[in-house]
Design an enzyme around this catalytic site. Structure first.
Site, PDB file in Angstrom:
ATOM      1  N   TYR A   1     -19.926 -37.551  98.210  1.00 13.62           N
ATOM      2  CA  TYR A   1     -18.644 -38.218  97.873  1.00 13.62           C
ATOM      3  C   TYR A   1     -18.068 -37.639  96.563  1.00 13.62           C
ATOM      4  CZ  TYR A   1     -16.346 -42.001  95.247  1.00 13.62           C
ATOM      5  OH  TYR A   1     -15.452 -42.692  94.545  1.00 13.62           O
TER       6      TYR A   1
ATOM      7  N   TYR B   1     -30.606 -40.462  99.036  1.00 14.50           N
ATOM      8  CA  TYR B   1     -29.927 -41.021  97.969  1.00 14.50           C
ATOM      9  C   TYR B   1     -30.593 -40.323  96.438  1.00 14.50           C
ATOM     10  CZ  TYR B   1     -28.768 -44.634  94.498  1.00 14.50           C
ATOM     11  OH  TYR B   1     -27.915 -45.142  93.369  1.00 14.50           O
TER      12      TYR B   1
END
Ligand code: UDP
Length: 352
Positions: free
Chosen positions: A154, A301
């Site tokens: 992102y 993550y």
């Protein structure tokens, strides 16, 4: 008065911003979902365009809107860490490809662009070293994690978008401002989940859900990471200052945040519990559970440990954040307590 086109005007920040913009401007609101701005539907200065900007016909249609506009504000984004882990390809297509198309039309039509980015582009600088690091728009390096920690996809997409906006300024005379918001919170952020399995909103909405529906508050990695939280109204005031000070902010990147509101996530949980208990004395307090980021979000993550903005660009035009952390939490939490515990009340998300 200007003609302003807001892409993503139905999202959390977008909806609050549109409610402010209509006081002074004509606003074309474009979003896939306009529920959060429903209260503006009858406003004579707004026009609603419910469409998915990824569709070819919608692209063509919105090109016409951009041609007519004085200012385009682009907030379209997947901006939730769970999405970076679950749908990384879509995250890049939306946050980079789709937004770049809007940038290109603005460059072709000589339309001023205010492009939303993210504080995540700063990346991993200022880890738990005790260093006093503030992120500066023009001097800080942007440090991404490894590729298999694909949470960073992102930030990488947003960073390349910023570089393309900048490049269009150099090559095609695009007038632009890039906004990097820092953990803005308030009413109507993300969504509330009644059961833990129903989704993973960002931390304020996640903890709010736990408080309202009495399910565990998860402290990722012990809640030791830190964030500086910004009241939505401080953010909207900052955005208004950017719009109004065109010359100061043309071709500038601008942090919007509140460095004084930095806390660990564990402390955020404690403060939210205290405010909730105060506002809702009969409500029960959920347990807190420590969990690893990988277990909570999934493989890939990796967290950002610290993010503190340097806000001197905005303070130079007279803007100051007005809400400390407790006021920020109280405003956000009371909105949800009102809805949840006083059925029939419709609190104004803009506190007006
Ligand atoms: N977080 C948490 N519990 C939750 C949701 C988030 O401890 O239920 C943590 C998350 O790991 C991160 C911080 O809170 O360290 C902020 O997360 P958020 O999703 O709000 O967005 P971010 O700032 O990471 O983009």
């Amino acid at each position: 008065m200007s003609q302003v086109v807001v892409f993503g005007g139905g999202g959390f920040i977008g909806s609050h911003l549109c409610r402010r913009l209509v006081k002074k401007h004509d606003v074309e609101i474009i979003d896939i979902d306009l529920e959060k701005v429903e209260g503006l539907r009858e406003n004579e200065r707004t026009t609603f365009h419910e469409l998915d900007i990824r569709d070819a016909a919608a692209k063509e249609y919105s090109r016409g809107l951009i041609e007519e506009a004085d200012i385009v504000i682009d907030l379209i984004a997947y901006a939730n860490p769970q999405q970076y882990v679950d749908i990384p390809v879509d995250v890049v297509h939306l946050n980079y490809d789709t937004n770049l198309e809007i940038v290109e039309v603005c460059a072709e039509t000589d339309t001023r662009l205010i492009q939303f980015s993210t504080c995540e582009v700063y990346g991993k600088v200022g880890a738990r070293t005790g260093e006093d690091v503030e992120f500066d728009e023009d001097t800080s390096d942007l440090v991404m994690g490894p590729v298999d920690k694909h949470r960073w996809i992102y930030a990488t997409a947003k960073q390349l978008l910023e570089r393309m906006v900048h490049a269009h300024g150099l090559e095609n005379d695009l007038d632009w401002t890039i906004v990097r918001p820092f953990n803005v919170i308030g009413p109507q952020m993300d969504y509330i989940v009644e059961d833990p399995g129903e989704g993973t909103p960002r931390v304020f909405a996640s903890f709010m859900s736990s408080l309202l529906y009495n399910h565990p508050m998860h402290l990722i990695d012990g809640g030791q990471n830190r964030r500086a939280f910004t009241h939505i109204l401080d953010a909207v005031n900052g955005l208004e200052a950017i719009i109004e000070n065109y010359h100061e902010f043309n071709r500038e990147i601008v942090n919007v945040g509140n460095p004084s509101n930095e806390v660990t996530i564990a402390e955020l949980a404690n403060r939210m519990r205290a405010v909730y208990q105060d506002l809702s004395p009969d409500g029960s307090l959920p347990e807190t559970v420590e969990i690893s980021g990988t277990e909570f979000y999934g493989e890939g993550y990796e967290d950002g440990e610290r993010r503190v903005p340097n806000i001197s660009k905005l303070t130079s035009v007279g803007w100051e954040p007005e809400y400390d952390l407790d006021d920020t939490l109280r405003d956000g939490i009371s909105y949800y307590v009102d809805i949840h515990e006083r059925p029939g009340t419709t609190p104004d998300p803009s506190f007006e």
